[in-house]
Design a protein around this motif. Structure first.
Motif, PDB file in Angstrom:
ATOM      1  N   LEU A 108      -2.105  33.838 -30.659  1.00 49.21           N
ATOM      2  CA  LEU A 108      -0.959  33.596 -29.968  1.00 49.21           C
ATOM      3  C   LEU A 108       0.207  33.829 -30.469  1.00 49.21           C
ATOM      4  CD1 LEU A 108      -3.319  30.900 -29.617  1.00 49.21           C
ATOM      5  CD2 LEU A 108      -1.535  30.191 -27.857  1.00 49.21           C
ATOM      6  N   SER A 109       1.215  33.895 -29.725  1.00 49.90           N
ATOM      7  CA  SER A 109       2.615  34.084 -30.284  1.00 49.90           C
ATOM      8  C   SER A 109       3.097  32.690 -30.504  1.00 49.90           C
ATOM      9  CB  SER A 109       3.634  34.739 -29.141  1.00 49.90           C
ATOM     10  OG  SER A 109       3.845  33.910 -28.067  1.00 49.90           O
ATOM     11  N   MET A 124       2.601  24.388 -38.347  1.00 51.15           N
ATOM     12  CA  MET A 124       2.327  25.698 -37.759  1.00 51.15           C
ATOM     13  C   MET A 124       2.058  26.818 -38.827  1.00 51.15           C
ATOM     14  SD  MET A 124       2.137  25.075 -34.408  1.00 51.15           S
ATOM     15  CE  MET A 124       2.325  23.793 -33.200  1.00 51.15           C
ATOM     16  N   PRO A 125       1.320  27.646 -38.273  1.00 54.12           N
ATOM     17  CA  PRO A 125       1.058  28.868 -39.227  1.00 54.12           C
ATOM     18  C   PRO A 125       2.204  29.592 -39.310  1.00 54.12           C
ATOM     19  CG  PRO A 125      -0.211  29.121 -37.227  1.00 54.12           C
ATOM     20  CD  PRO A 125       0.338  27.628 -37.124  1.00 54.12           C
ATOM     21  N   ALA A 126       2.665  30.276 -40.809  1.00 54.88           N
ATOM     22  CA  ALA A 126       3.654  31.141 -40.744  1.00 54.88           C
ATOM     23  C   ALA A 126       3.569  32.484 -39.934  1.00 54.88           C
ATOM     24  CB  ALA A 126       3.776  31.456 -42.238  1.00 54.88           C
ATOM     25  N   GLU A 127       4.569  32.790 -39.333  1.00 54.64           N
ATOM     26  CA  GLU A 127       4.443  33.860 -38.549  1.00 54.64           C
ATOM     27  C   GLU A 127       4.197  35.187 -39.176  1.00 54.64           C
ATOM     28  OE1 GLU A 127       7.706  34.568 -35.993  1.00 54.64           O
ATOM     29  OE2 GLU A 127       7.891  32.493 -35.594  1.00 54.64           O
ATOM     30  N   SER A 128       4.374  35.252 -40.473  1.00 53.79           N
ATOM     31  CA  SER A 128       4.190  36.487 -41.267  1.00 53.79           C
ATOM     32  C   SER A 128       2.853  36.784 -42.289  1.00 53.79           C
ATOM     33  CB  SER A 128       5.242  36.818 -42.397  1.00 53.79           C
ATOM     34  OG  SER A 128       5.272  35.511 -43.077  1.00 53.79           O
ATOM     35  N   SER A 129       2.189  35.361 -42.011  1.00 54.87           N
ATOM     36  CA  SER A 129       0.809  35.444 -42.648  1.00 54.87           C
ATOM     37  C   SER A 129      -0.410  35.757 -41.798  1.00 54.87           C
ATOM     38  CB  SER A 129       0.576  33.831 -43.197  1.00 54.87           C
ATOM     39  OG  SER A 129      -0.645  34.008 -44.024  1.00 54.87           O
ATOM     40  N   PRO A 130      -1.116  36.611 -41.819  1.00 54.92           N
ATOM     41  CA  PRO A 130      -2.016  36.809 -41.028  1.00 54.92           C
ATOM     42  C   PRO A 130      -3.123  35.883 -41.132  1.00 54.92           C
ATOM     43  CG  PRO A 130      -2.194  38.365 -42.552  1.00 54.92           C
ATOM     44  CD  PRO A 130      -0.890  37.733 -43.021  1.00 54.92           C
ATOM     45  N   TYR A 131      -3.264  35.120 -42.369  1.00 59.54           N
ATOM     46  CA  TYR A 131      -4.577  34.108 -42.298  1.00 59.54           C
ATOM     47  C   TYR A 131      -4.278  32.842 -42.385  1.00 59.54           C
ATOM     48  CZ  TYR A 131      -6.463  39.079 -43.449  1.00 59.54           C
ATOM     49  OH  TYR A 131      -6.885  40.148 -43.293  1.00 59.54           O
ATOM     50  N   ASP A 132      -3.276  32.272 -42.254  1.00 57.96           N
ATOM     51  CA  ASP A 132      -2.651  30.983 -41.805  1.00 57.96           C
ATOM     52  C   ASP A 132      -3.040  30.391 -40.485  1.00 57.96           C
ATOM     53  OD1 ASP A 132      -1.874  30.876 -44.359  1.00 57.96           O
ATOM     54  OD2 ASP A 132       0.076  30.513 -43.824  1.00 57.96           O
ATOM     55  N   VAL A 133      -3.969  29.507 -40.462  1.00 61.95           N
ATOM     56  CA  VAL A 133      -4.475  29.048 -38.996  1.00 61.95           C
ATOM     57  C   VAL A 133      -4.146  27.547 -38.683  1.00 61.95           C
ATOM     58  CG1 VAL A 133      -6.166  30.883 -38.810  1.00 61.95           C
ATOM     59  CG2 VAL A 133      -6.623  28.555 -39.619  1.00 61.95           C
ATOM     60  N   LEU A 134      -4.078  27.080 -37.601  1.00 66.40           N
ATOM     61  CA  LEU A 134      -4.243  25.822 -36.961  1.00 66.40           C
ATOM     62  C   LEU A 134      -5.520  25.577 -36.465  1.00 66.40           C
ATOM     63  CD1 LEU A 134      -2.001  23.762 -36.766  1.00 66.40           C
ATOM     64  CD2 LEU A 134      -1.754  24.277 -34.334  1.00 66.40           C
ATOM     65  N   GLU A 198     -15.253  21.916 -27.863  1.00 64.88           N
ATOM     66  CA  GLU A 198     -14.746  23.363 -28.238  1.00 64.88           C
ATOM     67  C   GLU A 198     -14.120  23.148 -29.479  1.00 64.88           C
ATOM     68  OE1 GLU A 198     -11.446  26.312 -26.360  1.00 64.88           O
ATOM     69  OE2 GLU A 198     -13.006  25.819 -25.093  1.00 64.88           O
ATOM     70  N   TYR A 199     -14.249  24.313 -30.377  1.00 68.75           N
ATOM     71  CA  TYR A 199     -13.781  24.405 -31.841  1.00 68.75           C
ATOM     72  C   TYR A 199     -12.824  25.597 -31.816  1.00 68.75           C
ATOM     73  CZ  TYR A 199     -17.725  21.189 -32.193  1.00 68.75           C
ATOM     74  OH  TYR A 199     -18.544  20.234 -32.032  1.00 68.75           O
ATOM     75  N   ASP A 200     -11.554  25.395 -32.225  1.00 66.88           N
ATOM     76  CA  ASP A 200     -10.799  26.322 -31.978  1.00 66.88           C
ATOM     77  C   ASP A 200      -9.948  26.591 -33.313  1.00 66.88           C
ATOM     78  OD1 ASP A 200     -10.892  27.409 -29.201  1.00 66.88           O
ATOM     79  OD2 ASP A 200     -10.235  25.350 -28.951  1.00 66.88           O
ATOM     80  N   LEU A 201      -9.667  27.909 -33.608  1.00 67.10           N
ATOM     81  CA  LEU A 201      -8.802  28.098 -34.949  1.00 67.10           C
ATOM     82  C   LEU A 201      -7.472  29.032 -34.088  1.00 67.10           C
ATOM     83  CD1 LEU A 201     -11.010  29.453 -37.799  1.00 67.10           C
ATOM     84  CD2 LEU A 201      -9.678  27.206 -37.223  1.00 67.10           C
ATOM     85  N   PHE A 202      -6.202  28.806 -34.376  1.00 69.93           N
ATOM     86  CA  PHE A 202      -4.873  29.252 -33.862  1.00 69.93           C
ATOM     87  C   PHE A 202      -4.254  29.935 -34.849  1.00 69.93           C
ATOM     88  CE2 PHE A 202      -6.148  25.472 -31.421  1.00 69.93           C
ATOM     89  CZ  PHE A 202      -6.026  25.993 -30.082  1.00 69.93           C
ATOM     90  N   THR A 203      -4.384  31.392 -34.459  1.00 71.25           N
ATOM     91  CA  THR A 203      -3.544  32.501 -35.603  1.00 71.25           C
ATOM     92  C   THR A 203      -2.356  32.869 -34.974  1.00 71.25           C
ATOM     93  OG1 THR A 203      -4.950  34.201 -34.537  1.00 71.25           O
ATOM     94  CG2 THR A 203      -5.944  33.226 -36.059  1.00 71.25           C
ATOM     95  N   THR A 204      -1.675  33.923 -35.757  1.00 72.42           N
ATOM     96  CA  THR A 204      -0.497  34.233 -35.252  1.00 72.42           C
ATOM     97  C   THR A 204      -0.593  35.933 -35.033  1.00 72.42           C
ATOM     98  OG1 THR A 204      -0.218  34.904 -37.562  1.00 72.42           O
ATOM     99  CG2 THR A 204       0.374  32.865 -36.921  1.00 72.42           C
ATOM    100  N   PRO A 205       0.423  36.488 -34.487  1.00 69.74           N
ATOM    101  CA  PRO A 205       0.650  37.947 -34.205  1.00 69.74           C
ATOM    102  C   PRO A 205       0.241  38.840 -35.342  1.00 69.74           C
ATOM    103  CG  PRO A 205       2.376  36.948 -33.022  1.00 69.74           C
ATOM    104  CD  PRO A 205       1.586  35.907 -33.830  1.00 69.74           C
ATOM    105  N   ALA A 206       0.550  38.275 -36.365  1.00 74.93           N
ATOM    106  CA  ALA A 206       0.024  39.019 -37.646  1.00 74.93           C
ATOM    107  C   ALA A 206      -1.232  39.235 -38.038  1.00 74.93           C
ATOM    108  CB  ALA A 206       0.891  38.319 -39.005  1.00 74.93           C
ATOM    109  N   PHE A 207      -2.092  38.108 -37.584  1.00 69.90           N
ATOM    110  CA  PHE A 207      -3.495  38.423 -37.530  1.00 69.90           C
ATOM    111  C   PHE A 207      -3.851  39.446 -36.674  1.00 69.90           C
ATOM    112  CE2 PHE A 207      -7.578  37.062 -36.082  1.00 69.90           C
ATOM    113  CZ  PHE A 207      -8.600  36.997 -36.988  1.00 69.90           C
ATOM    114  N   ALA A 208      -3.503  39.312 -35.167  1.00 71.72           N
ATOM    115  CA  ALA A 208      -3.749  40.431 -34.344  1.00 71.72           C
ATOM    116  C   ALA A 208      -3.454  41.702 -34.804  1.00 71.72           C
ATOM    117  CB  ALA A 208      -2.909  40.035 -33.031  1.00 71.72           C
TER     118      ALA A 208
END
Length: 803
Positions: A108-109, A124-134, A198-208
Motif C-alpha cells: 500500500l501507499s 508505521m513502516p518507513a517509506e524508504s525501507s522495502p523490508y519494514d512492515v506493519l 486473516e494474517y496480514d503484513l503491510f509493506t510500502t511502495p519501496a517493497f513493491a
C-alpha cells in the motif's frame, strides 16, 4: 430560614469529617457505575466507529488490474492493494506454523495504509525501507509476533504464474524476503466474523518496487460507497460486467464483528446495574446511620422552637450537598477510569483510546446520582425528625418476632442480645438503622448468587455447541465445483451408520429492509434441519423463514410477520419475495454469521424464490449450483463409534468441529465479567456488614457496659457481636439465595436471548452451597475484631460513665 442556616453551618463544622466520608463513598460508587455504563457505550460503538474511520463497503480480489473502478456508480473512494504470491512464512517468535492459506503481504501507499489500518503499537513502516512492515494484531495474538520480530516469506517467481492459476501444488522458487516488524496494526478484514482469522503484513511502495518485477501478484480493491449499502445494487450491477474473480459485500461481516463485540457492552451494563444495586445498599445504610447520629440534637432543637418539618429540610439539605459534591466527584472518577476501557477486541477497534468524556452518560448520570441520593435520604430524614422533646422518637419500639422465638427456645443471653441487635433498631443513643443493613446483606448475597448462576450458565453455554447454533459435530465447507463436491460428502455420510443426521445448505446473502444478512437454505438429508431453534419453529414450507434474534430486532419484525426479502438471482439481478417469520434461530458462527444474525429457509423454498417455475428454471438452478458455496453439517451417534467418526472425517476429509463464537470468547475471556462482578459485589457486601458491626459496637458501648455490670464476662460480650453477624448473614442467605437464583435465571435468559443463543440457565447447587458457607464464615471472621473490641476496649466504669 435564618435559624436553619445557623444549625446547618454548625452541623457542617462539627461533622465535616463524616460528611466527607459519605461524599467519598458516593463518588466511588457513582464513579464505578458511570464508568461501567460509559465503557458499555464505548464498547458497543467501537467497531462501527472503527469502520467509519478505517473500513470499506466492498472487497474485490482479482488476478489482474481492474481500471476504472472509481468511476462506477456510487463509488466514493477505492484503495488499491497489491498481493504478491507467497508460500509458507516462518518466524522465530513461534513454534507453530503460520497458516499460509490466510497469510497475505499487502503493498500500500503510505496514504492508503493510514486510511485502512489503525496503528495499535509501534510505528508505521518507513517509506524508504522495502523490508519494514506493519503486522496484524492477529499475528500477535495467535503466533506471538511482536515489534522486532523477523518474518521470512518465500515468494513465487513470475515463471510460476500459470502453475498458480491452475491450482497446482508447487513450492515457491522466487526470492525469500526477511520482513522486520516495526508496528502492530488493525484492519477491518482482520476482526473475526466467525471465519478463519486473516494474517496480514503491510509493506510500502519501496517493497513493491524491489519485488514486483520478479513476483506474480494479484490486486485487492477496498471500495467505499457514498451511501453505503444503499448504493450496492447499482454498483453490483455495473461491476458484474467486469467479471471479477471475487466480490464481497462487507456489511454482513461487519455486522457479525459488531455482534461479537456487543456482549462485552452488555457485560459492562450488567456490571453497572448490579454494582449500583449493591452500592445503593451501602450508601442507604450510611445515610440512615448519619441521620440517626445527627438526630441526637433534634429534641433540643424542637424544645427551642424549631418545627419538625424544618428538621426534615435540614436533613434533605445535607443530603443535597452530599449528592452534588459526590456526583461531581463521580464524574471525575469515571472520566479518570475511561482510559482503562474498552478492552479486548473492542480496544483494538476503538479509534481513540485514552481519556474520553461521554456527556450523555456522565452528565445524565450525575443528575441521576443526585436524584437517587435525595430519594434514599427522604425516609431517614423523616424518621429522624419524629422525636419527643424528652429525647425519644415518636414511634414505639417494636420487638422482633424472631427475637421472641429465640427467647422462647431457651437460647443463651449472648445469643438473644446478638439476635436482637441484628434485628431491632434499639432506642435513644443506641439506635441503629438495622433495616438497611439487613437489606444490604440480602442484596449482596442475592447479587453474588445471581452472579454464580450467570457464570455457570455461561460455562454451560460454551460447553454445549447446540445452544449456540452448532447443532452438529462435523462441518464440511466447500464450493460445488472444486474437490470435495458436497454431493460426494453427502453420499459418503449417508453410507456411514455412525452419522445420525445430515443437512446440506447453501449460504447466500439476502437483504431484508436494507439489512444484508447471511442466509441458510437448508435441506434435511437425514433427520431434522441441524439448526438450533430459540423460539417458534424451524422452516418447513416454501414461504417460511426464521431469523436470528438480532436480525429480528433490526428489521422490526416478530414471529408471524410477513417480510419482503431481496434475493440475488444466479443469472444476475435481484428479486423480492414474501416470507413469513415462523421462528427465531441461533446460527453457527463457522459459516460467517453470528448467533443472533442470519436467516434460514428451506432449500426448496429458496430455490423456488430465486428460480421460479418457467422455461429457464433448469438453467437458473444449474447456475445456482455452480455459483453458491455449500456447507454440509452432520451429527454423529453418541459413544465410541461417534467419536471415531469425528476423528476419521477430521483427519481424512478436513471436516471441522464447531467453534465457540467470538462473542462468547469476548465476553468470557477478554473480560471476565462474572469474576469482576463477584469481586465488586463481595466488596460491597463486606463493607455493609463491617459498617454495621463497627457502628453497632460504638453506638451500643453503654449497653455493653451495663451487661458487664450485670455479670457478663468478656467472652459473652464478644459472643453478642458474633451472634449479631451470624443473624445478619443468615437473613442474607435465607432470603438472598432464592432471590439470587430467580434473578440470575432472569438475567441469563435475557442475556442469552439478546445474544441469539438458546436461553438455558444452569443452577449449580454445589457452588451455591459453597457460597452460603462462605457468607457465613466471612461474616463471623469480620465480626472477630469488633467482638474483641467490644469485650476488652473499656472498663465497666468507662462504659457507664455517661449513663
Amino acid at each position: 430560614m435564618g435559624a436553619l442556616s445557623l444549625v446547618f453551618g454548625a452541623e457542617l463544622r462539627r461533622r465535616w469529617r463524616s460528611w466527607l466520608v459519605l461524599v467519598v463513598l458516593i463518588a466511588v460508587v457513582g464513579g464505578l457505575v458511570l464508568a461501567a455504563v460509559a465503557a458499555g457505550r464505548r464498547t458497543a460503538t467501537a467497531f462501527p466507529r472503527f469502520a467509519a474511520s478505517y473500513g470499506y463497503d466492498i472487497y474485490i480480489y482479482n488476478q489482474k488490474l481492474v481500471p476504472g473502478l472509481s468511476r462506477l456508480p456510487g463509488v466514493s473512494s477505492v484503495t488499491t492493494i497489491g498481493n504478491p504470491a507467497s508460500g509458507q512464512p516462518t518466524c522465530a517468535c513461534t513454534t507453530r506454523a503460520i497458516n499460509p492459506s490466510n497469510f497475505y503481504i499487502n503493498e500500500l501507499s503510505p496514504t492508503a495504509l493510514r486510511r485502512v489500518v489503525k496503528l495499535v503499537a509501534g510505528q508505521m513502516p518507513a517509506e524508504s525501507s522495502p523490508y519494514d512492515v506493519l503486522a496484524s494484531f492477529t499475528l500477535q495474538q495467535d503466533y506471538g509476533v511482536h515489534i522486532g520480530s523477523v518474518i521470512r516469506a518465500p515468494l513465487f517467481a513470475s515463471s510460476q504464474l500459470r502453475a498458480l492459476e491452475s491450482g497446482a501444488n508447487v513450492a515457491p522458487s522466487g526470492p525469500t524476503v526477511a520482513l522486520h516488524v516495526v508496528g502492530i496494526g488493525a484492519a477491518e478484514m482482520e476482526f473475526p466474523s466467525g471465519t478463519t482469522p486473516e494474517y496480514d503484513l503491510f509493506t510500502t511502495p519501496a517493497f513493491a518496487r524491489a519485488i514486483n518485477p520478479r513476483v506474480p501478484h494479484a490486486s485487492v480493491y477496498l471500495v467505499r460507497l457514498r451511501q453505503g449499502s444503499t448504493s450496492l445494487p447499482r454498483f453490483a450491477a455495473a461491476a458484474g460486467a467486469l467479471h471479477l474473480d471475487y466480490f464481497s459485500n462487507q456489511a454482513t461481516a461487519a455486522a457479525a464483528v459488531a455482534a461479537s463485540i456487543h456482549p462485552q457492552a452488555v457485560g459492562w451494563w450488567v456490571l453497572a446495574v448490579l454494582a449500583a444495586l449493591a452500592g445503593l445498599a451501602v450508601i442507604g445504610q450510611a445515610l440512615g446511620r448519619q441521620a440517626v447520629v445527627e438526630s441526637e440534637e433534634y429534641p433540643t432543637l424542637v424544645a427551642l422552637g424549631l418545627p419538625r418539618r424544618q428538621l426534615v429540610v435540614l436533613g434533605m439539605v445535607r443530603n443535597l450537598v452530599l449528592a452534588l459534591v459526590g456526583a461531581a466527584l463521580a464524574v471525575i472518577v469515571a472520566f479518570a477510569l475511561s482510559p482503562l476501557t474498552p478492552v479486548g477486541e473492542a480496544r483494538l477497534a476503538e479509534p481513540s483510546t485514552g481519556l474520553a468524556f461521554d456527556p450523555l452518560v456522565l452528565l445524565l448520570g450525575a443528575l441521576a446520582t443526585v436524584v437517587v441520593i435525595l430519594l434514599l435520604g427522604i425516609w431517614p430524614a423523616v424518621r429522624a425528625s419524629r422525636v419527643h422533646i424528652g429525647g425519644e422518637r415518636a414511634s414505639e419500639r417494636r420487638s422482633s418476632i424472631i427475637v421472641s422465638k429465640v427467647v422462647a427456645a431457651g437460647a443463651p443471653p449472648s445469643a438473644v442480645i446478638g439476635v436482637r441487635n441484628a434485628l431491632e433498631r434499639g432506642r435513644g443513643g443506641a439506635s441503629l438503622p438495622v433495616g438497611t443493613a439487613l437489606f444490604g446483606s440480602v442484596l449482596a448475597v442475592m447479587a453474588l448468587c445471581a452472579t454464580v448462576v450467570f457464570a455457570d450458565s455461561l460455562t454451560h453455554l460454551t460447553a454445549t455447541p447446540a445452544l449456540y447454533g452448532s447443532n452438529y459435530q462435523l462441518s464440511f465447507s466447500t464450493s460445488s465445483g472444486g474437490p470435495g463436491n458436497p454431493t460426494s460428502w453427502v453420499s459418503s455420510l449417508e453410507h456411514d451408520h455412525s452419522i445420525s443426521a445430515i443437512m446440506l445448505a447453501a449460504t447466500p446473502e439476502v437483504s431484508i429492509k436494507g439489512h444484508d444478512v447471511l442466509a441458510f437454505a437448508g435441506k434435511a438429508v437425514r433427520g431434522p434441519l441441524l439448526l438450533s431453534k430459540v423460539g417458534g419453529r424451524l422452516p418447513t414450507g416454501d414461504h417460511d423463514i426464521t431469523l436470528g434474534v438480532t436480525t429480528l430486532h433490526q428489521v422490526g419484525a416478530h414471529v408471524g410477520s410477513v417480510l419482503n426479502v431481496t434475493l440475488q438471482l444466479p443469472t444476475g439481478g435481484s428479486r423480492s419475495v414474501s416470507f413469513r417469520v415462523v421462528g427465531t434461530t441461533s446460527f453457527p458462527s463457522d459459516a460467517g454469521g453470528g448467533l443472533g444474525t442470519g436467516s434460514a429457509f428451506t432449500m426448496a423454498g429458496y430455490l423456488n424464490a430465486v428460480c421460479p417455475p418457467g422455461r429457464e428454471q433448469s438453467q437458473c438452478r444449474q447456475a445456482f449450483a455452480s455459483s453458491q458455496n455449500f456447507i454440509v453439517l452432520a451429527q454423529v451417534i453418541s459413544g465410541p463409534k461417534g467419536q471415531a467418526a469425528i476423528a476419521h472425517y477430521a483427519t481424512q476429509d478436513r471436516a471441522t468441529p464447531p467453534t465457540v463464537p467470538t462473542s462468547l470468547v469476548n465476553f468470557g475471556e477478554a473480560v471476565n465479567f462474572p469474576l469482576i462482578l463477584g469481586f465488586v459485589l463481595a466488596a460491597f457486601g463486606v463493607a455493609t456488614l463491617l459498617h454495621l458491626l463497627v457502628v453497632s459496637v460504638v453506638r451500643r458501648r453503654r449497653e455493653m457496659g451495663l451487661l458487664k455490670a450485670l455479670g457478663f464476662v468478656n467472652a459473652q460480650v464478644g459472643a453478642t457481636v458474633l451472634w449479631q453477624a451470624t443473624t445478619v448473614a443468615l437473613v442474607g442467605i435465607v432470603i438472598g439465595i432464592p432471590l439470587g437464583i430467580v434473578v440470575g435465571r432472569v438475567v441469563w435468559n435475557a442475556f442469552a436471548t439478546n445474544l441469539g443463543a438458546l436461553p438455558v440457565a444452569a443452577v449449580p447447587a454445589l457452588a451455591i452451597a459453597v457460597l452460603a458457607i462462605a457468607v457465613f464464615v466471612v461474616a463471623n471472621a469480620l465480626a472477630v475484631l469488633p467482638a474483641l473490641t467490644s469485650a476488652r476496649k473499656l472498663s465497666v466504669g468507662q462504659l457507664l460513665r455517661t449513663e
